[in-house]
Design an enzyme around this catalytic site. Structure first.
Site, mmCIF file in Angstrom:
data_model
loop_
_atom_site.group_PDB
_atom_site.id
_atom_site.type_symbol
_atom_site.label_atom_id
_atom_site.label_comp_id
_atom_site.label_asym_id
_atom_site.label_seq_id
_atom_site.Cartn_x
_atom_site.Cartn_y
_atom_site.Cartn_z
ATOM 1 N N TYR A 1 -3.249 -10.557 -6.859
ATOM 2 C CA TYR A 1 -4.490 -9.793 -6.980
ATOM 3 C C TYR A 1 -4.345 -8.741 -8.056
ATOM 4 C CZ TYR A 1 -2.456 -5.675 -4.671
ATOM 5 O OH TYR A 1 -1.685 -4.570 -4.367
ATOM 6 N N LYS B 1 2.026 -8.920 -8.726
ATOM 7 C CA LYS B 1 1.149 -8.242 -7.757
ATOM 8 C C LYS B 1 0.693 -9.265 -6.704
ATOM 9 C CE LYS B 1 -2.183 -4.419 -8.172
ATOM 10 N NZ LYS B 1 -1.499 -3.605 -7.181
ATOM 11 N N GLU C 1 9.292 3.046 -6.587
ATOM 12 C CA GLU C 1 7.885 3.454 -6.766
ATOM 13 C C GLU C 1 7.303 3.851 -5.430
ATOM 14 O OE1 GLU C 1 5.381 0.142 -7.973
ATOM 15 O OE2 GLU C 1 6.600 -1.263 -6.844
ATOM 16 N N LEU D 1 6.027 -2.356 -9.856
ATOM 17 C CA LEU D 1 4.842 -2.916 -10.493
ATOM 18 C C LEU D 1 4.627 -2.177 -11.823
ATOM 19 C CD1 LEU D 1 2.340 -4.842 -9.891
ATOM 20 C CD2 LEU D 1 1.097 -2.699 -9.600
HETATM 21 N N1 PDD Z 1 -2.056 -0.427 -6.289
HETATM 22 N N2 PDD Z 1 2.760 0.269 -7.613
HETATM 23 C C1 PDD Z 1 2.212 -0.421 -6.607
HETATM 24 C C2 PDD Z 1 3.114 -1.034 -5.580
HETATM 25 C C3 PDD Z 1 0.818 -0.578 -6.519
HETATM 26 O O1 PDD Z 1 0.287 -1.295 -5.515
HETATM 27 C C4 PDD Z 1 -0.008 0.030 -7.510
HETATM 28 C C5 PDD Z 1 -1.494 -0.109 -7.501
HETATM 29 C C6 PDD Z 1 0.607 0.770 -8.546
HETATM 30 C C7 PDD Z 1 -0.178 1.452 -9.636
HETATM 31 O O2 PDD Z 1 -0.762 0.537 -10.515
HETATM 32 P P1 PDD Z 1 -2.040 0.932 -11.405
HETATM 33 O O3 PDD Z 1 -1.704 2.166 -12.141
HETATM 34 O O4 PDD Z 1 -2.218 -0.225 -12.319
HETATM 35 O O5 PDD Z 1 -3.184 1.147 -10.457
HETATM 36 C C8 PDD Z 1 1.992 0.847 -8.569
HETATM 37 C C9 PDD Z 1 -3.317 -1.055 -6.155
HETATM 38 C C10 PDD Z 1 -4.472 -0.439 -6.814
HETATM 39 C C11 PDD Z 1 -3.551 -1.468 -4.710
HETATM 40 O O6 PDD Z 1 -2.742 -2.233 -4.236
HETATM 41 O O7 PDD Z 1 -4.540 -1.065 -4.100
#
Ligand code: PDD
Length: 287
Positions: A33, A145, A177, A201
């Site tokens: 996703y 993801k 993270e 990620l």
């Molecule tokens: N989450 N690390 C993880 C494990 C994440 O699930 C996310 C984002 C990020 C930050 O990624 P970005 O800057 O591209 O939003 C880092 C999403 C939005 C979620 O699972 O809802």
């Protein structure tokens, strides 16, 4: 529409949508996703999110029936149908629907595409966060993801029960993270982030902040760091599309950061400007 659900071409309100019980996303989390917000019906950093989504699909060998251009056009079209001018757009693709069996289904089984769009309140960027630490027990493909988020779910619940906002995952000493965001720090005048390997990620917000720091002439350091180094950092940051770039005040109840406030503020303002410019919105106040 006040919200929108999409599944393989069918559109409706989320609460009215259904999916087949043989969708492999349900049995195995066999899908990937991505998500981004949209302001003024404009998806933020769509190109970056589509790049990551394409990498995630390739990482688990799902072959979409749509081209990348078709998928991009679909998301842009769907976001126009929702009334609210600030929404979260989530899209996932699973390996299709088939009776349960671990190996891939036959070639003719096509992937399932699911999208939902919901009104979303962007957090103010002067929001401060409290974190807890937790051993990172996830598997080794965190750069993909995927829908397999059980360790993230359990960590998010532990965080909530502790009255906090996010977790700092670590493998041994090494910080990885958060459960739904990246962790960064300002230390020795540099913006520091763990490297984008298979343990984290590759966050789009992380990438944009690194670019923003470079434009501001701030050094950027991409290298592993420990929990202890994080505790001693000048500032600790949580970054994601939803939490933006927020300052951390406490980790495990101990005060952290607070020593490079001006640098952090410059970063946040520059990032905010970029966000406003791309979406034509005014989510961030620019002083
Ligand atoms: N989450 N690390 C993880 C494990 C994440 O699930 C996310 C984002 C990020 C930050 O990624 P970005 O800057 O591209 O939003 C880092 C999403 C939005 C979620 O699972 O809802």
């Amino acid at each position: 529409m006040e919200n929108l659900g999409y599944y393989n071409g069918k559109i409706g309100l989320i609460e009215e949508m259904t999916v087949p019980m043989t969708d492999r996303g349900l049995f195995f989390g066999d899908g990937v996703y991505d998500a981004t917000c949209a302001v003024n019906h404009t998806l933020f950093a769509l190109e970056d999110h589509m790049n990551r989504f394409t990498n995630s699909l390739a990482g688990v060998r799902i072959k979409p029936t749509q081209t990348r251009e078709e998928l991009t056009a679909l998301l842009c079209e769907l976001v126009k149908k929702v009334d609210s001018d600030c929404v979260m757009v989530y899209w996932q693709m699973t390996r299709g629907s088939y009776l349960r069996g671990h190996a891939f289904p036959p070639e003719e089984i096509k992937p399932n595409l699911l999208v939902f769009i919901t009104p979303f309140q962007m957090g103010p960027f002067d929001r401060t966060l409290r974190l807890i630490t937790r051993e990172d027990t996830r598997y080794y493909h965190c750069n993909i993801k995927t829908l397999n988020l059980l360790p993230n779910v359990l960590a998010a619940q532990a965080t909530k029960e502790a009255g906090c906002d996010e977790v700092v995952f670590h493998r041994g000493d090494r910080v990885t993270e958060g459960c739904h965001s990246n962790i960064m720090m300002i230390s020795g005048g540099a913006l520091c982030t763990p490297p984008a390997d298979e343990l984290i990620l590759p966050g789009i917000t992380r990438k944009h902040l690194m670019q923003t720091a470079e434009q501001l002439g701030m050094p950027v350091r991409e290298a592993p760091f420990t929990v202890e180094e994080l505790m001693q950092a000048d500032e600790v940051l949580v970054t994601s599309n939803g939490s933006l770039c927020s300052r951390v005040t406490h980790i495990d109840g101990k005060p952290v950061g607070g020593r490079a406030g001006e640098m952090l503020r410059r970063l946040q303002l520059a990032y905010g400007k970029r966000f406003n410019a791309e979406t034509g919105g005014k989510v961030y106040d620019e002083e």
